[in-house]
Design a protein around this motif. Structure first.
Motif, short mmCIF file in Angstrom:
data_model
loop_
_atom_site.label_atom_id
_atom_site.label_comp_id
_atom_site.label_asym_id
_atom_site.label_seq_id
_atom_site.Cartn_x
_atom_site.Cartn_y
_atom_site.Cartn_z
N LYS A 1 0.84 -1.20 0.00
CA LYS A 1 0.00 0.00 0.00
C LYS A 1 0.88 1.26 0.00
O LYS A 1 0.60 2.23 -0.70
CB LYS A 1 -0.90 -0.02 1.24
N THR A 2 1.95 1.20 0.79
CA THR A 2 2.86 2.35 0.86
C THR A 2 3.54 2.55 -0.49
O THR A 2 3.69 3.69 -0.95
CB THR A 2 3.93 2.13 1.95
N ILE A 3 3.96 1.45 -1.11
CA ILE A 3 4.61 1.55 -2.43
C ILE A 3 3.63 2.15 -3.44
O ILE A 3 3.99 3.02 -4.24
CB ILE A 3 5.11 0.17 -2.91
N SER A 4 2.38 1.70 -3.36
CA SER A 4 1.35 2.22 -4.27
C SER A 4 1.16 3.71 -4.06
O SER A 4 1.08 4.49 -5.01
CB SER A 4 0.04 1.46 -4.01
N PHE A 5 1.15 4.11 -2.78
CA PHE A 5 0.98 5.53 -2.43
C PHE A 5 2.16 6.37 -2.94
O PHE A 5 1.99 7.42 -3.53
CB PHE A 5 0.85 5.63 -0.90
N LYS A 6 3.36 5.83 -2.72
CA LYS A 6 4.57 6.59 -3.09
C LYS A 6 4.72 6.71 -4.60
O LYS A 6 5.17 7.73 -5.11
CB LYS A 6 5.81 5.85 -2.55
N THR A 7 4.40 5.62 -5.30
CA THR A 7 4.66 5.58 -6.75
C THR A 7 3.48 6.07 -7.57
O THR A 7 3.65 6.43 -8.73
CB THR A 7 5.00 4.15 -7.20
N LEU B 1 -2.49 -0.54 -6.64
CA LEU B 1 -2.06 -1.57 -5.69
C LEU B 1 -1.90 -2.95 -6.35
O LEU B 1 -0.89 -3.64 -6.15
CB LEU B 1 -3.06 -1.65 -4.54
N THR B 2 -2.87 -3.32 -7.15
CA THR B 2 -2.80 -4.66 -7.78
C THR B 2 -1.62 -4.73 -8.74
O THR B 2 -0.97 -5.78 -8.88
CB THR B 2 -4.11 -4.99 -8.53
N ARG B 3 -1.36 -3.63 -9.39
CA ARG B 3 -0.24 -3.57 -10.33
C ARG B 3 1.08 -3.67 -9.55
O ARG B 3 2.00 -4.36 -9.99
CB ARG B 3 -0.33 -2.23 -11.10
N VAL B 4 1.16 -3.00 -8.40
CA VAL B 4 2.35 -3.07 -7.54
C VAL B 4 2.59 -4.53 -7.14
O VAL B 4 3.73 -5.02 -7.18
CB VAL B 4 2.19 -2.19 -6.28
N PHE B 5 1.50 -5.21 -6.78
CA PHE B 5 1.61 -6.63 -6.38
C PHE B 5 2.24 -7.44 -7.50
O PHE B 5 3.14 -8.24 -7.30
CB PHE B 5 0.23 -7.17 -6.01
N LEU C 1 1.27 -5.38 5.91
CA LEU C 1 2.64 -5.87 5.75
C LEU C 1 2.80 -6.69 4.48
O LEU C 1 1.89 -7.40 4.07
CB LEU C 1 3.03 -6.72 6.97
N ILE C 2 4.00 -6.53 3.87
CA ILE C 2 4.30 -7.35 2.69
C ILE C 2 4.45 -8.79 3.17
O ILE C 2 5.13 -9.06 4.16
CB ILE C 2 5.62 -6.90 2.02
#
Lengths: 116, 155
Positions: free
Chosen positions: A22-28, A32-36, A114-115
Motif C-alpha cells: 500500500k505504501t509503495i502504491s501511495f509513493k509511486t 495496488l494490484t499492479r504493484v503486487f 505488511l508485505i
C-alpha cells in the motif's frame, strides 16, 4: 521482467525494507494490484520503472545531504561559539517539534498492510 | 517551558475567550489533525484547559511559567521562525536595506515608525473581532545601525 527492472526492484526493497504494498502504491502512484504484480516479477512499463528509479535517486540525494549535515555538525562543534551552537540547537529543536506535530498527522492516516 | 510557534498560533487564536475545536480550527487555518495535536500538547502542558467542549487559556498558570513562555529568548526564536517562513513564502514583499540617514532623517523616520505602530495597534483593536486569526496580516519593522549588526556578526 528484465535485468534492469529486477535490479531496480531489489534496490527498492533494500532501501525501503518496511514499505508495504500500500505504501509503495501511495509513493509511486501505481495501482495496488499492479504493484503486487510488479513485486512478483511482472514486467514494468517504462513509466513505472522511471518512477521507481526517481524515488531511489531522491533517496540517494537525501543520504548525501544527511552525511553533509553530520559532517558540518562536527565542524560546528569544534569551530563555533557556544552561543552560535545554542542558536543552531534551538533552531533544529523547533523544526523537530513542528515536524512531530505534523508527522503525527501523516502516520495516523496510513494504515499498514505488511508485505507477505 | 517553551512553546512552539504552532502552539503560539493556537494560543493567540483562543486569546481570552473560550472556543470550541471547530472555532479554533476555522480561525487558525491549521489542518485538522495539526490543530488537534497542538491542542492536546497545550492541555498536557497545562497551558490551556478544556471543559470538554470549549478550550480556554489556563488563568491559574504560575507567573514564572508565563514569564518563561513570553521570555525574550523564546520570542526571538519565534520571530526568526516567522521571518524565515515569510521569506520562504513572500520574499518579493520583503524589503531590507542599508540606508544613509542623517540625524534629522533618523528622527523623522523614528517618528514615522511610531505613527505606524499606533496605526497598526488601532486597526488591530478595531477589527480583531471581525478578522480571523489566519487572515491577520504579518507586519514587522525596525531599524538598527549597520555597525552594530556587523559587530554582532563578526564578533
Amino acid at each position: 521482467m528484465n535485468t534492469r527492472e529486477r535490479e531496480t526492484i531489489q534496490r527498492y526493497r533494500k532501501t525501503f525494507p518496511n514499505d508495504t504494498l500500500k505504501t509503495i502504491s501511495f509513493k509511486t502512484g501505481i495501482q495496488l494490484t499492479r504493484v503486487f504484480r510488479i513485486m512478483n516479477g511482472k514486467p514494468m512499463k517504462v513509466s513505472e520503472l522511471e518512477v521507481f528509479e526517481n524515488i531511489l535517486g531522491q533517496r540517494l540525494g537525501q543520504n548525501k545531504r544527511i552525511m553533509e549535515f553530520e559532517n558540518i555538525v562536527k565542524l560546528a562543534a569544534l569551530d563555533l561559539t557556544v552561543r552560535d551552537i545554542e542558536t543552531i540547537i534551538s533552531y533544529i529543536e523547533r523544526k523537530l517539534e513542528n515536524n512531530k506535530i505534523i508527522k503525527q498527522v501523516v502516520t495516523n492516516h496510513i494504515s499498514e498492510n505488511l508485505i507477505a | 517551558m517553551k512553546i512552539t510557534s504552532i502552539e503560539r498560533f493556537v494560543l493567540e487564536t483562543i486569546e481570552n475567550e473560550a472556543k470550541t475545536f471547530k472555532e479554533i480550527l476555522t480561525e487558525s487555518g491549521l489542518q485538522e489533525n495539526v490543530c488537534f495535536n497542538t491542542l492536546q500538547a497545550l492541555v498536557i502542558k497545562n497551558i490551556i484547559a478544556t471543559n470538554g467542549l470549549h478550550y480556554f487559556i489556563n488563568k491559574n498558570l504560575p507567573r514564572e511559567m508565563v514569564e518563561k513562555i513570553n521570555s525574550n529568548r523564546f520570542k526571538k526564536q519565534e520571530s526568526m521562525e516567522l521571518i524565515e517562513n515569510f521569506l520562504n513564502t513572500s520574499a518579493d514583499d520583503f524589503v531590507i536595506t542599508k540606508v544613509a540617514l542623517n540625524d534629522k532623517d533618523q528622527k523623522i523616520f523614528r517618528a514615522m515608525l511610531k505613527n505606524l505602530d499606533s496605526f497598526v495597534k488601532d486597526c488591530h483593536l478595531k477589527t480583531k473581532k471581525e478578522v480571523f486569526y489566519k487572515d491577520r496580516t504579518l507586519v514587522f519593522w525596525g531599524m538598527a545601525k549597520t555597525e552594530n549588526i556587523i559587530k554582532e556578526m563578526v564578533g
